[in-house]
Design a protein around this motif. Sequence first.
Motif, PDB file in Angstrom:
ATOM      1  N   HIS A 110     -34.837 -44.048   1.136  1.00  0.00           N
ATOM      2  CA  HIS A 110     -33.816 -43.562   2.078  1.00  0.00           C
ATOM      3  C   HIS A 110     -33.003 -42.427   1.448  1.00  0.00           C
ATOM      4  O   HIS A 110     -32.726 -41.411   2.097  1.00  0.00           O
ATOM      5  N   HIS A 111     -32.638 -42.605   0.197  1.00  0.00           N
ATOM      6  CA  HIS A 111     -31.738 -41.642  -0.448  1.00  0.00           C
ATOM      7  C   HIS A 111     -32.417 -40.286  -0.648  1.00  0.00           C
ATOM      8  O   HIS A 111     -31.790 -39.237  -0.435  1.00  0.00           O
ATOM      9  N   VAL A 112     -33.677 -40.285  -1.084  1.00  0.00           N
ATOM     10  CA  VAL A 112     -34.351 -39.006  -1.311  1.00  0.00           C
ATOM     11  C   VAL A 112     -34.528 -38.251  -0.004  1.00  0.00           C
ATOM     12  O   VAL A 112     -34.453 -37.012   0.033  1.00  0.00           O
ATOM     13  N   ALA A 113     -34.734 -38.966   1.105  1.00  0.00           N
ATOM     14  CA  ALA A 113     -34.848 -38.308   2.408  1.00  0.00           C
ATOM     15  C   ALA A 113     -33.546 -37.601   2.765  1.00  0.00           C
ATOM     16  O   ALA A 113     -33.544 -36.444   3.224  1.00  0.00           O
ATOM     17  N   HIS A 114     -32.413 -38.267   2.551  1.00  0.00           N
ATOM     18  CA  HIS A 114     -31.120 -37.650   2.858  1.00  0.00           C
ATOM     19  C   HIS A 114     -30.825 -36.483   1.912  1.00  0.00           C
ATOM     20  O   HIS A 114     -30.204 -35.491   2.323  1.00  0.00           O
ATOM     21  N   ASN A 115     -31.290 -36.581   0.669  1.00  0.00           N
ATOM     22  CA  ASN A 115     -31.095 -35.466  -0.254  1.00  0.00           C
ATOM     23  C   ASN A 115     -31.913 -34.246   0.162  1.00  0.00           C
ATOM     24  O   ASN A 115     -31.456 -33.099   0.042  1.00  0.00           O
ATOM     25  N   ILE A 116     -33.135 -34.467   0.626  1.00  0.00           N
ATOM     26  CA  ILE A 116     -33.961 -33.355   1.102  1.00  0.00           C
ATOM     27  C   ILE A 116     -33.304 -32.694   2.315  1.00  0.00           C
ATOM     28  O   ILE A 116     -33.262 -31.463   2.435  1.00  0.00           O
ATOM     29  N   ILE A 117     -32.784 -33.506   3.205  1.00  0.00           N
ATOM     30  CA  ILE A 117     -32.087 -32.969   4.389  1.00  0.00           C
ATOM     31  C   ILE A 117     -30.882 -32.146   3.958  1.00  0.00           C
ATOM     32  O   ILE A 117     -30.619 -31.053   4.491  1.00  0.00           O
ATOM     33  N   ALA A 118     -30.149 -32.647   2.964  1.00  0.00           N
ATOM     34  CA  ALA A 118     -28.965 -31.934   2.487  1.00  0.00           C
ATOM     35  C   ALA A 118     -29.341 -30.588   1.888  1.00  0.00           C
ATOM     36  O   ALA A 118     -28.689 -29.564   2.154  1.00  0.00           O
ATOM     37  N   ASN A 136     -26.631 -27.959   1.549  1.00  0.00           N
ATOM     38  CA  ASN A 136     -25.621 -28.817   0.932  1.00  0.00           C
ATOM     39  C   ASN A 136     -26.150 -29.393  -0.383  1.00  0.00           C
ATOM     40  O   ASN A 136     -27.362 -29.542  -0.561  1.00  0.00           O
ATOM     41  N   PRO A 137     -25.290 -29.766  -1.297  1.00  0.00           N
ATOM     42  CA  PRO A 137     -25.754 -30.332  -2.570  1.00  0.00           C
ATOM     43  C   PRO A 137     -26.258 -31.762  -2.384  1.00  0.00           C
ATOM     44  O   PRO A 137     -25.674 -32.534  -1.604  1.00  0.00           O
ATOM     45  N   PRO A 138     -27.303 -32.149  -3.095  1.00  0.00           N
ATOM     46  CA  PRO A 138     -27.775 -33.541  -3.023  1.00  0.00           C
ATOM     47  C   PRO A 138     -26.840 -34.468  -3.785  1.00  0.00           C
ATOM     48  O   PRO A 138     -26.105 -34.046  -4.682  1.00  0.00           O
TER      49      PRO A 138
END
Length: 590
Positions: free
Chosen positions: A332-340, A345-347
């Motif tokens: 879940h977290h890596v997906a939101h970081n890619i979106i950021a 935006n910064p991951p």
Amino acid sequence: MAKKKRVLIIGGGFAGLHAAKTLNQHSRFETELINANNYFVFQPLLPEAAAGVIAPPDAVSPLRFLLPGVTIRHARVRSIDFKARRAETIDTMQRIITHVRFDHLVLAPGQISNLSHFPGLAEHGLSMKNLSDAYRLRNHIIATLEQADVTTNPELKRQLLTYVTVGGGFSGVETTGEIEHMIGGLLRFYPRIKRHDIRIILIEYAGRILGELPEKLAHFTHSRLTKRGVDIRLNTKIEAASAYGVHLAGGQRIKTATIISTIGAGPSPFVERLGLDMQWGRIKTDPMMRVPGVKNVWAIGDAALIPLGSQRGDGDPEYAQPTAQFATRQGHHVAHNIIAVINGNPPRPFSFRPRGALASIGRHHAVASVFGIQLSGTLAWFLWRLLYLGLLPGISAKLRLMSSWLLDHFLPRRAVQLEQWRRPAASYAHFVKGDQVLRPGMITEGFYTILEGSFDLRIKNPQTGKMFHRILRKGDHFGERVIFDPSLTTGHVIAREDSVCMVLERHDFLRFAQGFPFLDSYFRDYITKNFPAALRPENINPPKKQPSKNRISRSNQTTKNRRPASRPKTPKTRPKLNPLMKKPSTKKPG
């Protein structure tokens, strides 16, 4: 409209599955997941699948069902070009190479069993990593009961009814508990086997089992399993395994026909070939799960070493644990970081504290440490089932699992071997005139020997551009050129008439050639004589005549050793020999 960003995920475990599921909720992404199987394996249920509590298919779910809208590619990744941002894949049917482009790459391939430090354990141990392992273990245990019930040899009977598990972690303890429960329930069908004939041994190198749980729960588990007849041996090191048993440090030997291995996780050959910075067999990342040195590449799951930004009690940095809880959160977290990152935006750094840990020990008992509360017995077992039922993806999978659990309470377990079809190492293949056996760009997995008929072989010479042509007849063979050098691909091979070939699988062919060193000299001579230099594997060169003993030692030599003076000098950029054709290293493990 802006072009969709392509996110490529390699691996369909907990981490890869949840990364794809989260990304799929955003329409601006084109997500593709590559996995060697077309299903997701819920590994915590494998011990119950092996013991017959649930049907083996209840421990897996189809990826296409779980990830509607995500492109699922059933293939194996051969290599990755990080600069060109593309992955080279090989499909599982035709063995054709395909290049898959990506804007962001998520590496979640998991780990494999690495038993190189324990001679014989890889060959004679039964692992618990995949669905096929559960099938194999169940079939094997039933086979030992069948034979032990009718044998008149007391020594053989004792060996057949001795079951050894190596590793006292979650997987080892859960498998041991379920296997003891399974065997106890099946003995009524085997009248010549008594309960005291069964020996179940759990070997652990550390001072206690379940080192991830509080000592109180580990002691409860130890006591409960011991009362059920399990012989738990702590502070015990396994030296080697053979077809007749396990050999322990100090010279002790346990004769057994069943060795269950739950130790030795390590990186896959694919991960090792990537050339990324690694530590302890895992890809190093920053706290945001980015892989340093390569742009838009992320690593998650068991294959990734992710720092948590905190320190342990001894002052060393703390890293994410290779568990399902961590892998799910990382997905879940890596997906939101890619979106950021795509949004400019910064991951955010990854941070997670596990809610607890649970282990089932069979016979409706478990141990659990949840939110600091320690539970054991039947209540912990209910909690264990409730938790994993909630984690299992898919409503239909949950319903099937619930029905299997319910039926197990009222119906006896079936002592049925669910045999899986296996393609033999050597098989026959029939071809009709005009059949295209191999096409340019394929990676052959077989060595073909012509028994009847003939074939046309055509390969384009990369240096001259001309077509190399040979007619192969009865007694000839093809495929060895590509097998010896995985960087090569096949040419055209077309049946000139109705023909029959014997096909030997790639790994079996290499093992056979390794076992008979004179075959190395034969193939060197054959390829040198029949193929131009531009089409020869880089590790095949014309040998000079010398005594047979020297030739055998040269054929098994590793690239780390100095080349004999009799070998022709080759460019320094020459690739290494095929690993299966090397001489085993004499360096001690570790």
